[in-house]
Design an enzyme around this catalytic site. Structure first.
Site, PDB file in Angstrom:
ATOM      1  N   HIS A  78      21.533 -20.172  14.952  1.00 42.62           N
ATOM      2  CA  HIS A  78      21.156 -19.927  13.553  1.00 42.62           C
ATOM      3  C   HIS A  78      19.703 -20.349  13.327  1.00 42.62           C
ATOM      4  O   HIS A  78      18.906 -19.602  12.764  1.00 42.62           O
ATOM      5  CB  HIS A  78      22.100 -20.703  12.628  1.00 42.62           C
ATOM      6  CG  HIS A  78      21.596 -20.883  11.227  1.00 42.62           C
ATOM      7  ND1 HIS A  78      21.520 -19.846  10.332  1.00 42.62           N
ATOM      8  CD2 HIS A  78      21.107 -21.969  10.579  1.00 42.62           C
ATOM      9  CE1 HIS A  78      21.035 -20.297   9.183  1.00 42.62           C
ATOM     10  NE2 HIS A  78      20.766 -21.582   9.306  1.00 42.62           N
ATOM     11  N   ASP A 107      -7.581  -1.022   9.092  1.00 46.98           N
ATOM     12  CA  ASP A 107      -6.375  -1.352   9.860  1.00 46.98           C
ATOM     13  C   ASP A 107      -6.560  -2.769  10.385  1.00 46.98           C
ATOM     14  O   ASP A 107      -7.571  -3.417  10.109  1.00 46.98           O
ATOM     15  CB  ASP A 107      -6.184  -0.366  11.033  1.00 46.98           C
ATOM     16  CG  ASP A 107      -4.720  -0.293  11.472  1.00 46.98           C
ATOM     17  OD1 ASP A 107      -4.132  -1.353  11.752  1.00 46.98           O
ATOM     18  OD2 ASP A 107      -4.172   0.818  11.522  1.00 46.98           O
ATOM     19  N   TRP A 143      18.205 -26.424  18.122  1.00 50.73           N
ATOM     20  CA  TRP A 143      17.017 -25.591  18.350  1.00 50.73           C
ATOM     21  C   TRP A 143      15.864 -26.443  18.874  1.00 50.73           C
ATOM     22  O   TRP A 143      14.915 -25.919  19.451  1.00 50.73           O
ATOM     23  CB  TRP A 143      16.598 -24.874  17.066  1.00 50.73           C
ATOM     24  CG  TRP A 143      15.778 -25.687  16.109  1.00 50.73           C
ATOM     25  CD1 TRP A 143      16.243 -26.623  15.229  1.00 50.73           C
ATOM     26  CD2 TRP A 143      14.345 -25.655  15.931  1.00 50.73           C
ATOM     27  NE1 TRP A 143      15.201 -27.165  14.520  1.00 50.73           N
ATOM     28  CE2 TRP A 143      14.023 -26.597  14.929  1.00 50.73           C
ATOM     29  CE3 TRP A 143      13.316 -24.924  16.513  1.00 50.73           C
ATOM     30  CZ2 TRP A 143      12.714 -26.827  14.498  1.00 50.73           C
ATOM     31  CZ3 TRP A 143      12.015 -25.169  16.076  1.00 50.73           C
ATOM     32  CH2 TRP A 143      11.723 -26.105  15.091  1.00 50.73           C
ATOM     33  N   SER A 170       4.251 -13.294  21.452  1.00 48.71           N
ATOM     34  CA  SER A 170       4.173 -12.391  20.312  1.00 48.71           C
ATOM     35  C   SER A 170       3.466 -13.048  19.136  1.00 48.71           C
ATOM     36  O   SER A 170       2.578 -12.455  18.506  1.00 48.71           O
ATOM     37  CB  SER A 170       5.587 -11.960  19.922  1.00 48.71           C
ATOM     38  OG  SER A 170       5.593 -11.407  18.645  1.00 48.71           O
ATOM     39  N   SER A 171       3.833 -14.305  18.850  1.00 49.02           N
ATOM     40  CA  SER A 171       3.217 -15.006  17.713  1.00 49.02           C
ATOM     41  C   SER A 171       1.733 -15.219  17.929  1.00 49.02           C
ATOM     42  O   SER A 171       0.931 -15.062  17.001  1.00 49.02           O
ATOM     43  CB  SER A 171       3.869 -16.373  17.508  1.00 49.02           C
ATOM     44  OG  SER A 171       5.209 -16.230  17.221  1.00 49.02           O
ATOM     45  N   HIS A 254       5.891 -29.809  13.947  1.00 51.60           N
ATOM     46  CA  HIS A 254       5.476 -30.028  12.571  1.00 51.60           C
ATOM     47  C   HIS A 254       4.497 -28.973  12.075  1.00 51.60           C
ATOM     48  O   HIS A 254       4.709 -28.427  10.993  1.00 51.60           O
ATOM     49  CB  HIS A 254       5.011 -31.441  12.266  1.00 51.60           C
ATOM     50  CG  HIS A 254       5.101 -31.652  10.787  1.00 51.60           C
ATOM     51  ND1 HIS A 254       6.290 -31.906  10.160  1.00 51.60           N
ATOM     52  CD2 HIS A 254       4.194 -31.482   9.816  1.00 51.60           C
ATOM     53  CE1 HIS A 254       6.101 -31.907   8.852  1.00 51.60           C
ATOM     54  NE2 HIS A 254       4.844 -31.655   8.609  1.00 51.60           N
ATOM     55  N   GLU A 256       4.495 -26.079  12.996  1.00 54.25           N
ATOM     56  CA  GLU A 256       5.385 -24.929  12.839  1.00 54.25           C
ATOM     57  C   GLU A 256       5.982 -24.876  11.424  1.00 54.25           C
ATOM     58  O   GLU A 256       6.100 -23.818  10.822  1.00 54.25           O
ATOM     59  CB  GLU A 256       6.502 -24.997  13.885  1.00 54.25           C
ATOM     60  CG  GLU A 256       7.641 -24.010  13.706  1.00 54.25           C
ATOM     61  CD  GLU A 256       7.248 -22.558  13.966  1.00 54.25           C
ATOM     62  OE1 GLU A 256       6.205 -22.346  14.598  1.00 54.25           O
ATOM     63  OE2 GLU A 256       7.988 -21.660  13.528  1.00 54.25           O
ATOM     64  N   TYR A 258       4.580 -25.779   8.768  1.00 51.43           N
ATOM     65  CA  TYR A 258       3.571 -25.248   7.848  1.00 51.43           C
ATOM     66  C   TYR A 258       3.264 -23.789   8.156  1.00 51.43           C
ATOM     67  O   TYR A 258       2.836 -23.048   7.268  1.00 51.43           O
ATOM     68  CB  TYR A 258       2.330 -26.130   7.854  1.00 51.43           C
ATOM     69  CG  TYR A 258       2.679 -27.448   7.235  1.00 51.43           C
ATOM     70  CD1 TYR A 258       2.846 -27.534   5.864  1.00 51.43           C
ATOM     71  CD2 TYR A 258       2.960 -28.565   7.994  1.00 51.43           C
ATOM     72  CE1 TYR A 258       3.254 -28.699   5.271  1.00 51.43           C
ATOM     73  CE2 TYR A 258       3.371 -29.740   7.413  1.00 51.43           C
ATOM     74  CZ  TYR A 258       3.518 -29.805   6.048  1.00 51.43           C
ATOM     75  OH  TYR A 258       3.943 -30.957   5.464  1.00 51.43           O
ATOM     76  N   SER A 269       0.651 -17.817  -4.854  1.00 51.53           N
ATOM     77  CA  SER A 269      -0.648 -17.889  -5.525  1.00 51.53           C
ATOM     78  C   SER A 269      -1.152 -16.512  -5.948  1.00 51.53           C
ATOM     79  O   SER A 269      -2.113 -16.417  -6.715  1.00 51.53           O
ATOM     80  CB  SER A 269      -1.693 -18.540  -4.613  1.00 51.53           C
ATOM     81  OG  SER A 269      -1.263 -19.813  -4.229  1.00 51.53           O
ATOM     82  N   HIS A 303       7.162 -38.361  12.524  1.00 51.40           N
ATOM     83  CA  HIS A 303       8.112 -38.682  11.445  1.00 51.40           C
ATOM     84  C   HIS A 303       9.439 -37.954  11.655  1.00 51.40           C
ATOM     85  O   HIS A 303      10.406 -38.238  10.955  1.00 51.40           O
ATOM     86  CB  HIS A 303       7.517 -38.399  10.051  1.00 51.40           C
ATOM     87  CG  HIS A 303       7.309 -36.959   9.715  1.00 51.40           C
ATOM     88  ND1 HIS A 303       6.258 -36.525   8.953  1.00 51.40           N
ATOM     89  CD2 HIS A 303       8.015 -35.854  10.020  1.00 51.40           C
ATOM     90  CE1 HIS A 303       6.338 -35.218   8.799  1.00 51.40           C
ATOM     91  NE2 HIS A 303       7.382 -34.784   9.450  1.00 51.40           N
ATOM     92  N   HIS A 304       9.489 -37.034  12.616  1.00 53.84           N
ATOM     93  CA  HIS A 304      10.769 -36.407  12.955  1.00 53.84           C
ATOM     94  C   HIS A 304      11.586 -37.299  13.880  1.00 53.84           C
ATOM     95  O   HIS A 304      12.701 -36.940  14.238  1.00 53.84           O
ATOM     96  CB  HIS A 304      10.537 -35.057  13.637  1.00 53.84           C
ATOM     97  CG  HIS A 304       9.899 -34.044  12.737  1.00 53.84           C
ATOM     98  ND1 HIS A 304      10.621 -33.181  11.959  1.00 53.84           N
ATOM     99  CD2 HIS A 304       8.597 -33.779  12.472  1.00 53.84           C
ATOM    100  CE1 HIS A 304       9.792 -32.414  11.265  1.00 53.84           C
ATOM    101  NE2 HIS A 304       8.562 -32.755  11.551  1.00 53.84           N
ATOM    102  N   THR A 329      -0.273 -31.191  -1.300  1.00 47.63           N
ATOM    103  CA  THR A 329       0.857 -30.402  -1.793  1.00 47.63           C
ATOM    104  C   THR A 329       0.968 -30.542  -3.300  1.00 47.63           C
ATOM    105  O   THR A 329       1.211 -29.564  -4.021  1.00 47.63           O
ATOM    106  CB  THR A 329       2.161 -30.846  -1.108  1.00 47.63           C
ATOM    107  OG1 THR A 329       1.908 -30.960   0.296  1.00 47.63           O
ATOM    108  CG2 THR A 329       3.262 -29.838  -1.326  1.00 47.63           C
ATOM    109  N   LYS A 332      -1.530 -28.432  -5.082  1.00 49.98           N
ATOM    110  CA  LYS A 332      -1.107 -27.030  -5.180  1.00 49.98           C
ATOM    111  C   LYS A 332      -0.136 -26.833  -6.337  1.00 49.98           C
ATOM    112  O   LYS A 332      -0.303 -25.919  -7.156  1.00 49.98           O
ATOM    113  CB  LYS A 332      -0.441 -26.590  -3.874  1.00 49.98           C
ATOM    114  CG  LYS A 332      -1.451 -26.369  -2.786  1.00 49.98           C
ATOM    115  CD  LYS A 332      -0.824 -25.723  -1.577  1.00 49.98           C
ATOM    116  CE  LYS A 332      -1.853 -24.974  -0.792  1.00 49.98           C
ATOM    117  NZ  LYS A 332      -2.310 -23.768  -1.458  1.00 49.98           N
ATOM    118  N   ARG A 451      24.495 -34.810  10.525  1.00 52.66           N
ATOM    119  CA  ARG A 451      24.369 -33.368  10.651  1.00 52.66           C
ATOM    120  C   ARG A 451      24.926 -32.921  12.001  1.00 52.66           C
ATOM    121  O   ARG A 451      25.224 -33.739  12.858  1.00 52.66           O
ATOM    122  CB  ARG A 451      22.900 -32.954  10.505  1.00 52.66           C
ATOM    123  CG  ARG A 451      22.009 -33.527  11.567  1.00 52.66           C
ATOM    124  CD  ARG A 451      20.533 -33.302  11.271  1.00 52.66           C
ATOM    125  NE  ARG A 451      20.138 -31.925  11.543  1.00 52.66           N
ATOM    126  CZ  ARG A 451      18.908 -31.569  11.962  1.00 52.66           C
ATOM    127  NH1 ARG A 451      17.985 -32.477  12.132  1.00 52.66           N
ATOM    128  NH2 ARG A 451      18.625 -30.319  12.188  1.00 52.66           N
TER     129      ARG A 451
END
Lengths: 534, 297
Positions: A78, A107, A143, A170-171, A254, A256, A258, A269, A303-304, A329, A332, A451
């Site tokens: 998932h 293009d 994951w 690809s990314s 991390h 990732e 963002y 925006s 922090h993870h 943040t 914003k 979890r």
């Protein structure tokens, strides 16, 4: 408007290949954008189906439907499908459609690369989904692929690693294309600080992608050699360190986060000023805040992993740097509020999704701030509180912003209007569903539910049942999304060139639907000036 | 400032109690982090509540602002946009500096608690917990006492796929073990954590602490249960460790110091094979305690 019509006088005799060749050999940014979006939608439903397997099993205590091993495969798949298959390709799809139109380019800069970077994805995800049918089942170690657990996988292991490599390539190629397009293909007269914020946040996202996808590739390659070639990068018995993988992974992981959310900031925006009929407040500070968030994302990774046993100084550093993210943040969120202040606000579906983003992403931000407090994190870590947190920022955050963007630009893409009533119904069902689904997970986590468990103690039964009901409401209401888009494209009302009264930006200076080749002569300066009113 | 922060939980406790009394079901009332039974867990709870109330305060302000705008500046009510309002350096400075202040106010007590958490000095008992797929082994360092602790049989039967057993009929479903870890109250216990196969995490919410048990590494944490808080405290493995990750609970029985001495002596007696005339102990505990100690990583 007159200018754009003359600039596109020859649009009528556009040639495009017909049938399957149009898509297989696609080099047109609009075709490739469409393919990305359709692919993302397919993965969204596949990943969503897996989420419903999870929530069905968790509806009641006890194991009713699936084996715990398969449950773990579902949580793992998932996440991989939603992150790499749904949200990231959706953003690349939106970038493909919108970046050239917004910067006045004909293009993307590298059209054949664009074709390649898209067509890697179906192969990558075929490999990943094949793992469901190999001996040992799909990857079930989360994951995050933490060793040693991920090394216990069966035949799925090399398929997963190879799939991740393809997604990464690809990314990176997609990101290079965005960077080159934005830096080299802006129409004369469009300075970097005239660009719409969506281009800005995507430019920053693209740099993040180029910086961290190779780190992920390195990490999974080390896993691969640990598994097959006898190295011991992460194997304690061979002198390696399992925690090192976590450091490398989250150095990717991390930023990732963002990568998934920065383009959402860009979309919101665009939409909030349009429906407030007022320019974006603090445009430059929005750009700087996005860049600061991107910079900070490189120095907060641990922090993870506060519970892996870091030195005190390390924990303090990562706590403080993480808390700092709240500043840009906050800037914003305050700027979006100030944009609405003294505006003239109307509530069409794209605005509704953006407002839900604003409210619910802020809630996710609050729980993020709480998670930064290390001593408290020792309680929150790996509990459902974390699940609630990141789903709040990813679902009503990133996913809602994608949907807002699709509703917002669909008239320009297709030349047709969606059904506003069905759009609003989709919005309300999604927003109610998502809160019923994820809000109770805060309670579950605080009360002590870990979890990634397939079954739980009976004290957690009530809120799990509520959460599962929310999941089914949210999941099935997404069928409405497909319906509303399908019916708009098939038989919607014809949309005007500027369907939204307050919309500004070069894309709205083009005719509707946007011609197959747009801006093949750059927009004149007065059109840019007309469009670039942020 | 410490005093102010100490006061917060009491305010909260009142409102939480008020809220809890609203719900008839005890389970619906499981909304918040437990306060816990150790000094550290209380400090952690108070930090949690402090940052929570800060979030509530900021939320009231931000959401209030949003809702006000959405109501007051509706186009349908004839609102006219003020398109000149596009930038204000003063506003930007204000909404940068105030949050920085709030973060500093939060960071100081958090750092103080963190320093206390990391201070392992003066521990009286050391227990090494080793995570296995899927059980825990507890070794009382220097006492020659060691045993495994895994999901109790009743839960294990009920948790099988389509077992037909109602989990609600099982006491402490999934949170009960055959051999709980036993510790005395009012004693600083140091836990040494490691993993045998994959990474696990040892978590008892009432103690406020969680830490990973990683192969090849020894992690430490400490807790000291308040005097008078004897009882059984339950938690679970908190790091995905494979198929049965959801089925390896952590159960700690906190007893008085005297009871602990008696328990420890009984464990030692059961572990040493010499005195054959000591069959009084429960044979099951005997068999488990007699298992060889795990090889050290």
């Amino acid at each position: 408007m007159a200018n754009s019509t003359t600039a596109h006088a020859h649009d009528d005799h556009d040639h495009k290949p017909h049938g399957i060749k149009r898509w297989l050999y696609a080099t047109n940014h609009k075709d490739i954008g469409t393919m990305y979006l359709v692919f993302a939608c397919a993965m969204f439903f596949m990943g969503g189906a897996m989420a419903l397997v999870i929530r069905a099993e968790l509806f009641q205590p006890g194991l009713q439907f699936v084996d715990p091993g398969f449950f773990n495969s579902m949580t793992t798949m998932h996440a991989l499908l939603m992150i790499f298959g749904a949200v990231m390709p959706a953003w690349t799809g939106l970038a493909n459609w919108m970046v050239p139109m917004q910067v006045g380019a004909p293009d993307m800069a590298l059209p054949r690369l664009n074709n390649f970077s898209f067509w890697l994805l179906p192969f990558a995800f075929t490999l990943l989904l094949l793992t469901l049918f190999v001996p040992g089942g799909a990857p079930a170690g989360g994951w995050t692929l933490y060793p040693p657990l991920s090394l216990q996988a069966g035949d799925s292991f090399p398929l997963t690693i190879f799939a991740i490599h393809l997604m990464g390539i690809s990314s990176i190629l997609g990101a290079i294309n965005v960077v080159v397009t934005i830096l080299n293909m802006r129409a004369p007269g469009m300075g970097l600080l005239n660009m719409p914020l969506f281009c800005w946040t995507w430019l920053i996202t693209a740099y993040l992608l180029i910086a961290v996808m190779p780190v992920l590739a390195g990490a999974v390659t080390m896993l691969l050699t640990d598994h097959f070639f006898g190295t011991s990068f992460f194997t304690a018995s061979g002198g390696g360190d399992p925690v090192m993988f976590q450091h490398i992974f989250w150095f990717f992981g991390h930023p990732e986060v963002y990568i998934l959310i920065l383009p959402a900031f860009g979309v919101v925006s665009e939409i909030i000023p349009t429906f407030s009929r007022k320019p974006l407040f603090g445009y430059e500070s929005m750009v700087y805040a996005s860049a600061s968030i991107a910079f900070l994302s490189f120095i907060v990774w641990a922090h993870h992993m506060f519970t892996v046993g870091m030195p005190l100084a390390g924990q303090l550093f990562f706590m403080l740097s993480t808390m700092l993210i709240a500043i840009p943040t906050g800037v914003k969120v305050f700027n979006w509020c100030a944009t609405m202040w003294k505006g003239s606000i109307s509530f069409e579906t794209p605005m509704l999704f953006s407002l839900a983003f604003l409210f619910l992403f802020t809630i996710g931000g609050f729980s993020g701030l709480m998670l930064a407090i290390v001593p408290a994190d020792f309680q929150y870590h790996d509990s459902y509180f974390v699940v609630a947190h990141f789903h709040y920022v990813l679902v009503p955050g990133a996913v809602f912003a994608i949907m807002a963007g699709v509703y917002y630009w669909l008239p320009k893409w297709s030349g047709r209007m969606y059904n506003e009533k069905v759009g609003k119904l989709h919005f309300w069902l999604s927003t109610i569903g998502v809160n019923v689904l994820f809000f109770p997970q805060h309670f579950l986590g605080l009360a002590g539910m870990p979890r990634r468990i397939p079954d739980y103690s009976t004290q957690f039964a009530d809120w799990n049942m509520v959460s599962s009901i929310g999941a089914f409401i949210f999941g099935f209401s997404q069928l409405l999304f497909v319906y509303v888009i399908w019916s708009a494209v098939r038989s919607g009302e014809k949309a005007p060139a500027r369907p939204w009264e307050g919309a500004h930006g070069l894309e709205w200076e083009l005719p509707t639907p946007a011609p197959y080749h747009s801006w093949d002569t750059p927009p004149p300066r007065n059109v840019i000036a007309q469009g670039a009113m942020h | 400032m410490t005093k102010a922060i100490r006061r917060v939980p009491s305010v909260l406790a009142l409102s939480a109690a008020a809220f809890a009394s609203l719900s008839a079901h005890a389970e619906w009332g499981n909304l918040n982090m437990p306060v816990g039974v150790t000094e550290l867990s209380k400090e952690i709870h108070s930090l949690h509540m402090t940052i929570f109330w800060w979030c509530v305060a900021i939320g009231v302000f931000v959401f209030g602002w949003m809702i006000w705008s959405l109501v007051a500046f509706r186009k349908s009510q004839g609102a006219k946009p003020d398109t000149t309002m596009v930038h204000s350096t003063k506003a930007e400075i204000i909404w940068t500096v105030i949050p920085v202040g709030i973060l500093v106010i939060m960071a100081i007590p958090a750092a103080r608690t963190l320093i206390a958490i990391e201070d392992m000095r003066g521990s009286e008992i050391s227990i090494k917990a080793t995570g296995y797929q899927w059980k825990w082994q507890y070794e009382y360092i220097g006492e020659d006492v060691s045993f495994f602790s895994q999901l109790d049989r009743q839960s294990d039967e009920a948790r099988q796929l389509k077992s037909g057993v109602d989990p609600k009929s099982v006491q402490d479903y999934l949170l009960n073990v055959d051999n709980p870890m036993v510790v005395p109250e009012d004693t600083k216990i140091r836990m040494l954590l490691t993993g045998q196969d994959v990474i696990h995490a040892w978590w008892v919410p009432a103690f406020g602490m969680k830490k990973d048990a990683i192969p090849g590494t020894i992690n430490e944490l400490w807790f000291k249960v308040d005097a008078g808080k004897t009882g059984t405290y339950r938690g679970q493995c908190a790091e995905l460790c494979g198929r049965d990750h959801g089925f390896m609970p952590v159960v700690v029985k906190v007893v008085t110091k005297e009871e602990y001495k008696v328990w420890l002596a009984a464990q030692k007696a059961a572990a040493s094979p010499a005195p054959a005339e000591a069959p009084a102990d429960a044979p099951a505990a005997d068999a488990v305690a007699a298992l060889p100690a795990a090889p050290r990583g």
